[in-house]
Write an enzyme that holds these catalytic residues in place. Structure first.
Site, mmCIF file in Angstrom:
data_model
loop_
_atom_site.group_PDB
_atom_site.id
_atom_site.type_symbol
_atom_site.label_atom_id
_atom_site.label_comp_id
_atom_site.label_asym_id
_atom_site.label_seq_id
_atom_site.Cartn_x
_atom_site.Cartn_y
_atom_site.Cartn_z
ATOM 1 N N SER A 1 40.142 92.608 11.468
ATOM 2 C CA SER A 1 41.415 91.896 11.462
ATOM 3 C C SER A 1 42.344 92.284 10.323
ATOM 4 C CB SER A 1 41.135 90.400 11.466
ATOM 5 O OG SER A 1 42.315 89.703 11.653
ATOM 6 N N HIS A 2 42.652 91.327 9.453
ATOM 7 C CA HIS A 2 43.635 91.551 8.391
ATOM 8 C C HIS A 2 43.009 92.209 7.162
ATOM 9 C CE1 HIS A 2 41.488 87.860 7.886
ATOM 10 N NE2 HIS A 2 41.758 87.888 6.592
ATOM 11 N N ASP B 1 48.993 91.545 12.357
ATOM 12 C CA ASP B 1 47.904 92.019 11.494
ATOM 13 C C ASP B 1 47.142 93.191 12.109
ATOM 14 O OD1 ASP B 1 46.583 90.660 13.515
ATOM 15 O OD2 ASP B 1 45.037 89.870 12.174
ATOM 16 N N ASP C 1 44.506 93.631 13.954
ATOM 17 C CA ASP C 1 44.116 93.614 15.362
ATOM 18 C C ASP C 1 45.122 92.913 16.256
ATOM 19 O OD1 ASP C 1 43.445 91.214 14.087
ATOM 20 O OD2 ASP C 1 41.895 90.737 15.553
ATOM 21 N N ASP D 1 46.435 89.840 16.356
ATOM 22 C CA ASP D 1 46.408 88.438 16.780
ATOM 23 C C ASP D 1 47.193 87.520 15.847
ATOM 24 O OD1 ASP D 1 44.512 88.679 14.790
ATOM 25 O OD2 ASP D 1 42.891 87.670 15.882
ATOM 26 N N ARG D 2 47.477 87.981 14.629
ATOM 27 C CA ARG D 2 48.270 87.126 13.727
ATOM 28 C C ARG D 2 49.750 87.472 13.801
ATOM 29 N NH1 ARG D 2 45.144 85.957 8.131
ATOM 30 N NH2 ARG D 2 43.113 85.533 9.072
ATOM 31 N N LYS E 1 44.424 84.207 19.648
ATOM 32 C CA LYS E 1 45.777 84.086 19.142
ATOM 33 C C LYS E 1 46.487 85.406 19.405
ATOM 34 C CE LYS E 1 44.245 84.771 14.308
ATOM 35 N NZ LYS E 1 42.781 84.663 14.278
HETATM 36 C C1 VG1 Z 1 40.523 83.180 8.461
HETATM 37 C C2 VG1 Z 1 41.535 82.113 8.779
HETATM 38 C C3 VG1 Z 1 41.251 81.507 10.131
HETATM 39 C C4 VG1 Z 1 41.225 82.609 11.191
HETATM 40 C C5 VG1 Z 1 40.238 83.678 10.787
HETATM 41 C C6 VG1 Z 1 40.252 84.859 11.724
HETATM 42 O O1 VG1 Z 1 39.228 82.613 8.386
HETATM 43 O O2 VG1 Z 1 41.550 81.126 7.777
HETATM 44 O O3 VG1 Z 1 42.220 80.541 10.414
HETATM 45 O O4 VG1 Z 1 40.879 82.095 12.436
HETATM 46 O O5 VG1 Z 1 40.545 84.172 9.484
HETATM 47 O O6 VG1 Z 1 41.510 85.440 11.816
HETATM 48 P P1 VG1 Z 1 38.523 82.224 7.007
HETATM 49 O O7 VG1 Z 1 37.168 81.751 7.365
HETATM 50 O O8 VG1 Z 1 38.539 83.467 6.154
HETATM 51 O O9 VG1 Z 1 39.377 81.166 6.385
HETATM 52 V V1 VG1 Z 1 41.663 87.088 12.111
HETATM 53 O O10 VG1 Z 1 43.178 87.415 12.503
HETATM 54 O O11 VG1 Z 1 41.175 87.597 10.551
HETATM 55 O O12 VG1 Z 1 40.473 87.473 13.157
HETATM 56 CO CO CO Z 2 43.430 89.226 13.254
#
Ligand code: VG1
Ligand code: CO
Length: 544
Positions: A113-114, A277, A279, A281-282, A376
């Protein structure tokens, strides 16, 4: 092509976190590390023989190699058909779309992801179920249990598939189909939104700037915004996915998407700025010199949903993660629709979406989505904002949000992250907070009376499954909140997240800079958790 059974031994720590298994690339590069996890997923599933599997990822370092391994393992384990995005690319929302559209049994999304990518950065893998959404905890815990007992995995001895050529190839008893990663998703967007109206907005001179942050959304945004909607070339910036995301954090927030934020602060900046981001989704939404918090964005989308054809008849309900501000709750109340509060992570929205209880979901962490997929969806959120701006011609992003605050009140909101702290210090801090929960009710903090203090626990209203210890909440009588939880997506030490919120109904007080509006809660949050004493950090590393 022979199927071989390879002996292996378990690895520690293959428990999926908030969103799949995320580790440093060298961890994934250990012999059998990826294979063990993938086989553990198959071992935890039932009844997939002969069905279809979807595979794709965000294009980061290791994406292609991992995809080749998964294809050969899926074929060896009895899947009948494997759909893989060209170049092993599929954004997370596109993977969800493809699983649903083709009735696949499930899919693997390769992404951290990010988190940054590259040979020394992060890689990740997530299993999504038949509904297209992240596997619920029942499955992820079964995968973890399998990973601790695994003794062998099955893989086909075969040449790599040509992932750059569309079409079908036989792989053992299975068929691999390389699909266009953008087409199905673009077609879905075209069904949800009024593309003629959006194209008309661009023809009228409206300017948008979409920062794909060198990550997976570039090709999706270019196809939809520039080709189908006719936005001028250059609307999408940083649009070519790179294995290391250009060396940056593909995290669309005020810190990591600073170039976009700086552009939007210029007098000649675009009318709408958006970023996504790694992937896809953000999303981050910015107006001219105006940042929209993700919590507000969810509320504004819910209040204006009827401007979009797919939601013209109204939405059934909204769900937000617990730490997300209560802005959407006020809209739900005004619309007379249901509102749910879930633990952090998109997997907790799946049942509510499947049951038709909610149409929109959102998280404060720049995540917004609807029942069109089970993830998302960053680009979807940008198209929602475009549609609202098209439907309310002449209003700017800022005017739309200020109108919203006037009508519903403003939830001042911020998240403070304390990153890379020692894991035991973080655990100790949370344990200490938990130990003091009982004595907090009735106490006064930051001049406010504490109404309740607890550790958030959730019971899914659809299947009755439970999740405990989802974040320490300090809830004040005036509606303000301080929430503490540890991140479940990091790969280095621990990250403490502190979420701060205060409601302000009076429009005359809607202009206070956020950190100032929350100053007393911020200092109370540090004192109460003894953050500096326990972590050595006097200030957070990231404020969003
Ligand atoms: C974080 C965010 C959460 C989100 C998750 C995955 O998790 O706070 O809201 O669903 O990332 O997003 P955490 O446990 O680090 O707080 V993504 O776009 O990184 O898959
Ligand atoms: Co993501």
């Amino acid at each position: 092509m022979p199927v071989v059974t390879v002996a292996t031994t378990p690895f520690e720590g293959q428990r999926p976190g908030t969103s799949g298994l995320r580790k440093k690339v060298p961890v994934f590069q250990q012999a059998h590390y990826l294979e063990n996890f993938v086989q553990s997923v198959f071992n935890a599933l039932d009844g997939y023989r002969g069905t279809a599997l979807v595979v794709g990822g965000d294009g980061r370092y290791l994406n292609r190699q991992a995809a080749q391994v998964i294809l050969k393992m899926a074929a060896a384990n009895g899947f009948g058909r494997i759909l893989v995005g060209r170049g092993a690319i599929l954004s997370t929302p596109a993977a969800s779309c493809v699983i649903r559209k083709y009735g696949a049994f499930g899919g693997f999304v390769l992404s951290a992801s990010h988190n940054p990518g590259g040979p020394h950065e992060d890689f990740g893998i997530k299993y999504n179920a038949t509904n297209g959404g992240p596997a619920p905890e029942k499955i992820t815990e079964a995968v973890f249990a399998q990973s601790r007992e695994i003794r062998e995995f099955r893989i086909l001895e075969a040449e790599d598939i040509d992932l750059d050529r569309l079409g079908e190839t036989r792989l053992g008893d299975a068929v691999v189909e390389v699909i266009d990663p953008v087409a199905d998703y673009a077609e879905l967007m075209e069904r949800l939104f009024d593309f003629d109206a959006l194209a008309g907005l661009f023809r009228s001179g409206f300017r948008m700037r979409y920062d794909a942050m060198h990550a997976v959304t570039g090709p999706y945004a270019a196809e939809i915004l520039e080709r189908r909607l006719g936005a001028p070339a250059g609307t999408v910036i940083n649009g070519v996915p790179k294995e290391d995301f250009g060396g940056g954090h593909p995290d669309p927030n005020l810190v990591h998407a600073h170039d976009l934020v700086a552009h939007m602060a210029r007098p000649d900046g675009a009318d709408l700025g958006a970023a996504s981001d790694g992937d896809g989704d953000r999303n981050m939404i910015v107006g001219r010199n105006f940042f929209v918090t993700p919590s507000d964005s969810l509320a504004v989308l819910a209040a204006n949903a009827r401007l979009v054809p797919a939601y013209r008849d109204g939405i059934t309900g909204v769900a937000r993660s617990m730490p997300t501000s209560g802005a959407a709750d006020r809209v739900a109340e005004a619309l007379g629709i249901a509102c749910y509060e879930t633990p952090t992570g998109w997997k907790f929205f799946g049942n509510l979406l499947d049951a038709g209880r909610v149409t929109f979901c959102g998280e404060e962490s720049f995540g917004t989505g609807s029942d069109h997929v089970r993830e998302k969806d960053g680009l979807w959120a940008a198209l929602m904002w475009l549609s609202i701006l098209a439907g309310r011609r002449g209003s700017s992003v800022e005017e739309i949000v200020r109108d919203h605050w006037r009508r519903f009140g403003r939830n001042y909101y911020s998240r403070h992250d304390y990153e890379a702290i020692a894991a035991d210090a973080a655990e100790g801090l949370m344990a200490n907070l938990r130990a003091h929960l009982g004595s907090l009710a009735g106490a006064t903090l930051a001049g406010r009376k504490v109404k309740t203090a607890d550790d958030f626990a959730y019971t899914d209203p659809i299947d009755g499954s439970t999740a405990a210890k989802q974040g320490v909440r300090v809830l004040f009588e005036d509606g303000s909140r301080i929430i503490y939880r540890l991140s479940g997506t990091g790969t280095e030490g621990a990250t403490l997240r502190v979420y701060l919120e205060r409601f302000e109904p009076n429009p005359a007080r809607h202009d206070i800079p956020t950190q100032e509006a929350l100053a007393d809660l911020i200092s109370a949050s540090r004192d109460l958790a003894e953050i500096e004493k326990r972590t050595g950090m006097a200030a957070p590393t990231v404020i969003t």
